[in-house]
Design a protein around this motif. Structure first.
Motif, PDB file in Angstrom:
ATOM      1  N   GLY A  32       0.815  -1.210   0.000  1.00  0.00           N
ATOM      2  CA  GLY A  32       0.000   0.000   0.000  1.00  0.00           C
ATOM      3  C   GLY A  32       0.847   1.257   0.000  1.00  0.00           C
ATOM      4  O   GLY A  32       0.576   2.208  -0.740  1.00  0.00           O
ATOM      5  N   ARG A  33       1.887   1.260   0.820  1.00  0.00           N
ATOM      6  CA  ARG A  33       2.760   2.442   0.877  1.00  0.00           C
ATOM      7  C   ARG A  33       3.485   2.650  -0.447  1.00  0.00           C
ATOM      8  O   ARG A  33       3.645   3.785  -0.898  1.00  0.00           O
ATOM      9  CB  ARG A  33       3.742   2.312   2.040  1.00  0.00           C
ATOM     10  N   ALA A  34       3.895   1.562  -1.083  1.00  0.00           N
ATOM     11  CA  ALA A  34       4.571   1.684  -2.381  1.00  0.00           C
ATOM     12  C   ALA A  34       3.618   2.208  -3.454  1.00  0.00           C
ATOM     13  O   ALA A  34       3.999   3.034  -4.285  1.00  0.00           O
ATOM     14  CB  ALA A  34       5.156   0.337  -2.800  1.00  0.00           C
ATOM     15  N   ALA A  35       2.375   1.734  -3.425  1.00  0.00           N
ATOM     16  CA  ALA A  35       1.398   2.163  -4.441  1.00  0.00           C
ATOM     17  C   ALA A  35       1.127   3.659  -4.366  1.00  0.00           C
ATOM     18  O   ALA A  35       0.911   4.308  -5.385  1.00  0.00           O
ATOM     19  CB  ALA A  35       0.103   1.381  -4.268  1.00  0.00           C
ATOM     20  N   PHE A  36       1.137   4.200  -3.150  1.00  0.00           N
ATOM     21  CA  PHE A  36       0.785   5.611  -2.978  1.00  0.00           C
ATOM     22  C   PHE A  36       1.977   6.481  -2.592  1.00  0.00           C
ATOM     23  O   PHE A  36       1.820   7.680  -2.377  1.00  0.00           O
ATOM     24  CB  PHE A  36      -0.341   5.736  -1.949  1.00  0.00           C
ATOM     25  N   GLY A  37       3.148   5.884  -2.491  1.00  0.00           N
ATOM     26  CA  GLY A  37       4.351   6.658  -2.206  1.00  0.00           C
ATOM     27  C   GLY A  37       4.351   7.307  -0.833  1.00  0.00           C
ATOM     28  O   GLY A  37       4.803   8.449  -0.696  1.00  0.00           O
ATOM     29  N   THR A  38       3.853   6.598   0.166  1.00  0.00           N
ATOM     30  CA  THR A  38       3.804   7.158   1.512  1.00  0.00           C
ATOM     31  C   THR A  38       4.843   6.507   2.415  1.00  0.00           C
ATOM     32  O   THR A  38       5.262   5.372   2.186  1.00  0.00           O
ATOM     33  CB  THR A  38       2.415   6.970   2.149  1.00  0.00           C
ATOM     34  N   THR A  39       5.228   7.233   3.430  1.00  0.00           N
ATOM     35  CA  THR A  39       6.099   6.669   4.452  1.00  0.00           C
ATOM     36  C   THR A  39       5.245   5.901   5.452  1.00  0.00           C
ATOM     37  O   THR A  39       4.016   6.048   5.486  1.00  0.00           O
ATOM     38  CB  THR A  39       6.833   7.788   5.210  1.00  0.00           C
ATOM     39  N   GLU A  40       5.903   5.104   6.266  1.00  0.00           N
ATOM     40  CA  GLU A  40       5.170   4.349   7.277  1.00  0.00           C
ATOM     41  C   GLU A  40       4.448   5.300   8.238  1.00  0.00           C
ATOM     42  O   GLU A  40       3.286   5.081   8.589  1.00  0.00           O
ATOM     43  CB  GLU A  40       6.117   3.429   8.046  1.00  0.00           C
ATOM     44  N   GLU A  41       5.134   6.364   8.640  1.00  0.00           N
ATOM     45  CA  GLU A  41       4.537   7.325   9.576  1.00  0.00           C
ATOM     46  C   GLU A  41       3.302   8.004   8.969  1.00  0.00           C
ATOM     47  O   GLU A  41       2.272   8.139   9.638  1.00  0.00           O
ATOM     48  CB  GLU A  41       5.566   8.394   9.988  1.00  0.00           C
ATOM     49  N   LEU A  42       3.421   8.436   7.730  1.00  0.00           N
ATOM     50  CA  LEU A  42       2.283   9.079   7.073  1.00  0.00           C
ATOM     51  C   LEU A  42       1.128   8.099   6.904  1.00  0.00           C
ATOM     52  O   LEU A  42      -0.034   8.444   7.139  1.00  0.00           O
ATOM     53  CB  LEU A  42       2.687   9.658   5.714  1.00  0.00           C
ATOM     54  N   ALA A  43       1.446   6.877   6.507  1.00  0.00           N
ATOM     55  CA  ALA A  43       0.404   5.871   6.311  1.00  0.00           C
ATOM     56  C   ALA A  43      -0.350   5.605   7.617  1.00  0.00           C
ATOM     57  O   ALA A  43      -1.581   5.527   7.623  1.00  0.00           O
ATOM     58  CB  ALA A  43       1.007   4.584   5.763  1.00  0.00           C
ATOM     59  N   VAL A  44       0.382   5.489   8.710  1.00  0.00           N
ATOM     60  CA  VAL A  44      -0.267   5.229  10.003  1.00  0.00           C
ATOM     61  C   VAL A  44      -1.156   6.409  10.395  1.00  0.00           C
ATOM     62  O   VAL A  44      -2.297   6.222  10.840  1.00  0.00           O
ATOM     63  CB  VAL A  44       0.791   4.933  11.089  1.00  0.00           C
ATOM     64  N   SER A  45      -0.664   7.616  10.200  1.00  0.00           N
ATOM     65  CA  SER A  45      -1.438   8.791  10.630  1.00  0.00           C
ATOM     66  C   SER A  45      -2.623   9.102   9.708  1.00  0.00           C
ATOM     67  O   SER A  45      -3.529   9.839  10.109  1.00  0.00           O
ATOM     68  CB  SER A  45      -0.530  10.016  10.752  1.00  0.00           C
ATOM     69  N   THR A  46      -2.641   8.561   8.507  1.00  0.00           N
ATOM     70  CA  THR A  46      -3.736   8.839   7.561  1.00  0.00           C
ATOM     71  C   THR A  46      -4.592   7.613   7.270  1.00  0.00           C
ATOM     72  O   THR A  46      -5.399   7.629   6.341  1.00  0.00           O
ATOM     73  CB  THR A  46      -3.181   9.394   6.236  1.00  0.00           C
ATOM     74  N   LYS A  47      -4.425   6.570   8.048  1.00  0.00           N
ATOM     75  CA  LYS A  47      -5.114   5.303   7.795  1.00  0.00           C
ATOM     76  C   LYS A  47      -6.636   5.466   7.725  1.00  0.00           C
ATOM     77  O   LYS A  47      -7.290   4.920   6.835  1.00  0.00           O
ATOM     78  CB  LYS A  47      -4.737   4.291   8.873  1.00  0.00           C
ATOM     79  N   VAL A  48      -7.214   6.227   8.645  1.00  0.00           N
ATOM     80  CA  VAL A  48      -8.672   6.410   8.662  1.00  0.00           C
ATOM     81  C   VAL A  48      -9.131   7.207   7.433  1.00  0.00           C
ATOM     82  O   VAL A  48     -10.151   6.878   6.828  1.00  0.00           O
ATOM     83  CB  VAL A  48      -9.118   7.095   9.970  1.00  0.00           C
ATOM     84  N   LEU A  49      -8.375   8.216   7.064  1.00  0.00           N
ATOM     85  CA  LEU A  49      -8.717   8.998   5.864  1.00  0.00           C
ATOM     86  C   LEU A  49      -8.658   8.125   4.610  1.00  0.00           C
ATOM     87  O   LEU A  49      -9.528   8.209   3.742  1.00  0.00           O
ATOM     88  CB  LEU A  49      -7.765  10.189   5.715  1.00  0.00           C
ATOM     89  N   ALA A  50      -7.628   7.295   4.528  1.00  0.00           N
ATOM     90  CA  ALA A  50      -7.481   6.411   3.371  1.00  0.00           C
ATOM     91  C   ALA A  50      -8.630   5.403   3.300  1.00  0.00           C
ATOM     92  O   ALA A  50      -9.135   5.111   2.215  1.00  0.00           O
ATOM     93  CB  ALA A  50      -6.140   5.692   3.425  1.00  0.00           C
ATOM     94  N   ALA A  51      -9.036   4.884   4.449  1.00  0.00           N
ATOM     95  CA  ALA A  51     -10.154   3.936   4.468  1.00  0.00           C
ATOM     96  C   ALA A  51     -11.422   4.611   3.957  1.00  0.00           C
ATOM     97  O   ALA A  51     -12.216   3.996   3.232  1.00  0.00           O
ATOM     98  CB  ALA A  51     -10.355   3.382   5.870  1.00  0.00           C
ATOM     99  N   ASN A  52     -11.620   5.868   4.304  1.00  0.00           N
ATOM    100  CA  ASN A  52     -12.778   6.615   3.809  1.00  0.00           C
ATOM    101  C   ASN A  52     -12.712   6.764   2.292  1.00  0.00           C
ATOM    102  O   ASN A  52     -13.703   6.553   1.585  1.00  0.00           O
ATOM    103  CB  ASN A  52     -12.831   7.988   4.491  1.00  0.00           C
ATOM    104  N   GLN A  53     -11.537   7.089   1.776  1.00  0.00           N
ATOM    105  CA  GLN A  53     -11.358   7.166   0.321  1.00  0.00           C
ATOM    106  C   GLN A  53     -11.632   5.826  -0.323  1.00  0.00           C
ATOM    107  O   GLN A  53     -12.233   5.761  -1.404  1.00  0.00           O
ATOM    108  CB  GLN A  53      -9.916   7.572  -0.011  1.00  0.00           C
ATOM    109  N   GLY A  54     -11.165   4.773   0.300  1.00  0.00           N
ATOM    110  CA  GLY A  54     -11.385   3.433  -0.234  1.00  0.00           C
ATOM    111  C   GLY A  54     -12.856   3.100  -0.337  1.00  0.00           C
ATOM    112  O   GLY A  54     -13.310   2.496  -1.315  1.00  0.00           O
ATOM    113  N   LEU A  55     -13.606   3.504   0.678  1.00  0.00           N
ATOM    114  CA  LEU A  55     -15.047   3.266   0.654  1.00  0.00           C
ATOM    115  C   LEU A  55     -15.691   3.962  -0.542  1.00  0.00           C
ATOM    116  O   LEU A  55     -16.519   3.379  -1.237  1.00  0.00           O
ATOM    117  CB  LEU A  55     -15.675   3.736   1.966  1.00  0.00           C
ATOM    118  N   TYR A  56     -15.281   5.192  -0.814  1.00  0.00           N
ATOM    119  CA  TYR A  56     -15.812   5.909  -1.970  1.00  0.00           C
ATOM    120  C   TYR A  56     -15.444   5.216  -3.280  1.00  0.00           C
ATOM    121  O   TYR A  56     -16.248   5.165  -4.207  1.00  0.00           O
ATOM    122  CB  TYR A  56     -15.336   7.372  -1.983  1.00  0.00           C
TER     123      TYR A  56
END
Length: 120
Positions: A32-56
């Motif tokens: 997931g981090r490779a697909a979106f070019g995120t760091t581990e820290e950013l991915a952890v802090s934005t996990k809920v936002l990403a899940a919302n995007q995924g739902l859309y």
């Protein structure tokens, strides 16, 4: 609808199912981090936002599948609407996040939309 237009619509739907999986379930994973070019820290802090995007993205996929299999005229109208939604989302993403989105999301949706219109 022609077979090629049907395949194109279903392919766009499956792309959005894949994006749903990446955003909702694999966001913090190495894939997931490779697909979106995120760091581990950013991915952890934005996990809920990403899940919302995924739902859309899941809603886009559901609408495209509905349109692919619903009889016309409703099926045609739904295909046009959801492909246009994918294109708008792709344009916005390309303008605000990464130009790569234009080629991953917008261009394929435009191609599918063209096939749907030509087949109608």
């Amino acid at each position: 609808m022609s077979a090629i237009a049907m395949v194109a619509v279903v392919a766009i739907a499956l792309l959005h199912v894949y994006i749903l999986v990446l955003e909702m379930f694999l966001w913090t994973s190495p894939r997931g981090r490779a697909a979106f070019g995120t760091t581990e820290e950013l991915a952890v802090s934005t996990k809920v936002l990403a899940a919302n995007q995924g739902l859309y993205n899941g809603f886009l996929a559901a609408g495209l599948l509905w349109g692919a299999f619903a009889p016309d005229p409703v099926g045609f109208q739904v295909r046009i609407f959801f492909l246009a939604c994918v294109m708008v989302a792709g344009l916005y993403g390309a303008a605000t996040v990464s130009r790569k989105i234009l080629f991953v999301q917008t261009v394929p949706a435009l191609a599918a939309l063209t096939l749907v219109v030509l087949a109608h």
